[in-house]
Enzyme design. Structure first.
Site, PDB file in Angstrom:
ATOM      1  N   ASP A 136      -7.800  -0.466  -4.044  1.00 44.54           N
ATOM      2  CA  ASP A 136      -7.462   0.937  -3.780  1.00 44.54           C
ATOM      3  C   ASP A 136      -8.089   1.785  -4.867  1.00 44.54           C
ATOM      4  O   ASP A 136      -8.305   1.317  -5.989  1.00 44.54           O
ATOM      5  CB  ASP A 136      -5.947   1.159  -3.784  1.00 44.54           C
ATOM      6  CG  ASP A 136      -5.411   1.304  -5.210  1.00 44.54           C
ATOM      7  OD1 ASP A 136      -5.229   2.460  -5.653  1.00 44.54           O
ATOM      8  OD2 ASP A 136      -5.212   0.282  -5.894  1.00 44.54           O
ATOM      9  N   ASP A 165       2.693   1.648  -4.941  1.00 45.82           N
ATOM     10  CA  ASP A 165       2.728   1.179  -6.328  1.00 45.82           C
ATOM     11  C   ASP A 165       4.121   1.457  -6.889  1.00 45.82           C
ATOM     12  O   ASP A 165       4.903   2.203  -6.312  1.00 45.82           O
ATOM     13  CB  ASP A 165       1.630   1.833  -7.163  1.00 45.82           C
ATOM     14  CG  ASP A 165       1.688   3.342  -7.154  1.00 45.82           C
ATOM     15  OD1 ASP A 165       2.734   3.884  -6.760  1.00 45.82           O
ATOM     16  OD2 ASP A 165       0.705   3.981  -7.537  1.00 45.82           O
TER      17      ASP A 165
END
EC number: 2.4.2.29
Length: 377
Positions: free
Chosen positions: A266, A91
């Protein structure tokens, strides 16, 4: 290398595909365990792979603060550092910065904040995020964005989304300038407002990315809003690119995401809940600390093929939990991660066999719950 996404089959809105990277393939719909600091907590990479995971998530923000880019480069990249040689998605750091609350100041240039580790003043922007993620060797790099908080007014969400679009262009430009050979995903923002999601999708697809994430959900909004936004947004995303729902979620959320066209997920939930003694099974959740498990000699889930269920009883896991033994957290984590991967395997099989709707009915029946309606059914 650039990922290849093969969309093999559709069953309603549910999609069955395969991501191909230089480091391996990933069957979709896929769940990515979270390795925030370069480790899925308590697990060796071999154990994580043994649960069926094919791709992991790493955290750009935390790995930048500790151990830092220089230490990472000394090892090669994040794959070498943590000894995981499958694909990794990182991320951008945007959500972690958002989570700092009053410790950060957001401007057009980027985000000023205090390092939560040592209190130093520090700055992150789209360009820095792209540089860190290149040094991490991320197979999938996420653009730097602002996670729109909930609740937010239409005007607040609009300003946030528009800035995220400008940051998306800067991320794209710097990613290309760095000649990163890997993949860059855009992130759709816009809060719970469909018209803002439309603008975000249009802007991102005009810039062009290797995949598209739906961000800014699972931040406190009602489930009905999350489902509505997914149903509205997914059909607008390019059919031939993977779709990723960030930070989600519970098993039910994964099923509902797939129902609406999501390919990748996720969440820290399976690992965090494992450390708290909340274990996912076919019929729901077992709280292993509860006294009723003290003398239960059966496995957690008779349907589960994980190492924990094949070798240990609820009674033993209850004992470890009560004694705060490290082994308990490890065995719980193995089980929860395997549960999530078995769930995804079952979803993929159901799509392959054109019986995903039937799978959804069975999934909720085992939980003694009604199937949530599709907003636009």
């Amino acid at each position: 290398m650039k990922l290849k996404f093969d969309l093999k089959k559709k069953n309603g809105n549910a999609r069955r595909g395969q991501l191909t990277f230089e480091r391996g393939t990933v069957q979709t719909p896929a769940f990515m365990p979270v390795g925030t600091y370069g480790t899925v907590k308590g697990m060796t990479p071999e154990e994580v792979k043994g649960t069926g995971a094919e791709i992991l998530l790493g955290n750009t923000f935390h790995l930048w603060l500790r151990p830092g880019q220089e230490v990472m480069k000394m090892h090669g990249d994040l794959h070498d550092f943590m000894n995981w040689h499958g694909p990794i998605l990182t991320d951008s750091g945007g959500f972690q910065v958002f989570s700092l609350g009053k410790m950060r100041t957001i401007t057009e240039k980027g985000v000023h904040f205090r390092n939560p580790v040592n209190g130093d003043k520090i700055f992150m922007d789209a360009e820095k995020s792209m540089e860190i993620q290149k040094d991490l060797g991320s197979d999938i790099v996420m653009i730097f964005d602002e996670c729109t908080p909930y609740p937010a007014t239409h005007n607040e969400a609009k300003k946030s989304m528009e800035m995220s679009l400008r940051w998306a262009q800067r991320s794209r430009d710097h990613f290309d300038k760095l000649e990163n050979p890997n993949n860059l995903f855009g992130i759709v923002q816009g809060g719970v407002y469909e018209d803002l999601r439309d603008v975000s999708v249009k802007g991102l697809t005009e810039i062009g990315f290797d995949g598209y994430a739906v961000g800014g959900l699972a931040v406190g909004e009602p489930k009905e809003d999350m489902h509505r936004i997914l149903e509205h947004t997914c059909p607008q995303l390019p059919e031939d690119k993977p779709r990723y729902l960030m930070g989600v979620g519970k098993p039910e959320d994964l099923v509902e995401g797939v129902r609406r066209g999501i390919d990748m997920f996720d969440c820290v939930m399976p690992t965090r809940n494992a450390r708290n003694g909340h274990l996912f099974v076919t019929g729901g959740v077992i709280k292993i600390r509860n006294a009723k498990h003290k003398t239960d000699t059966t496995p957690l889930d008779p349907h589960c093929d994980c190492y924990t269920c094949q070798n240990y009883s609820k009674s033993y896991l209850h004992h470890l939990e009560r004694c705060n033994e490290i082994l308990g957290a490890r065995l719980n984590t193995i089980h929860n991660l395997r549960y999530y991967q078995r769930l995804m395997e079952s979803i993929r099989k159901a799509i392959d066999e054109d019986r995903f709707d039937e799978f959804v009915q069975e999934f909720y029946a085992r939980r003694d719950r009604e199937v949530p309606p599709l907003s636009k059914a």
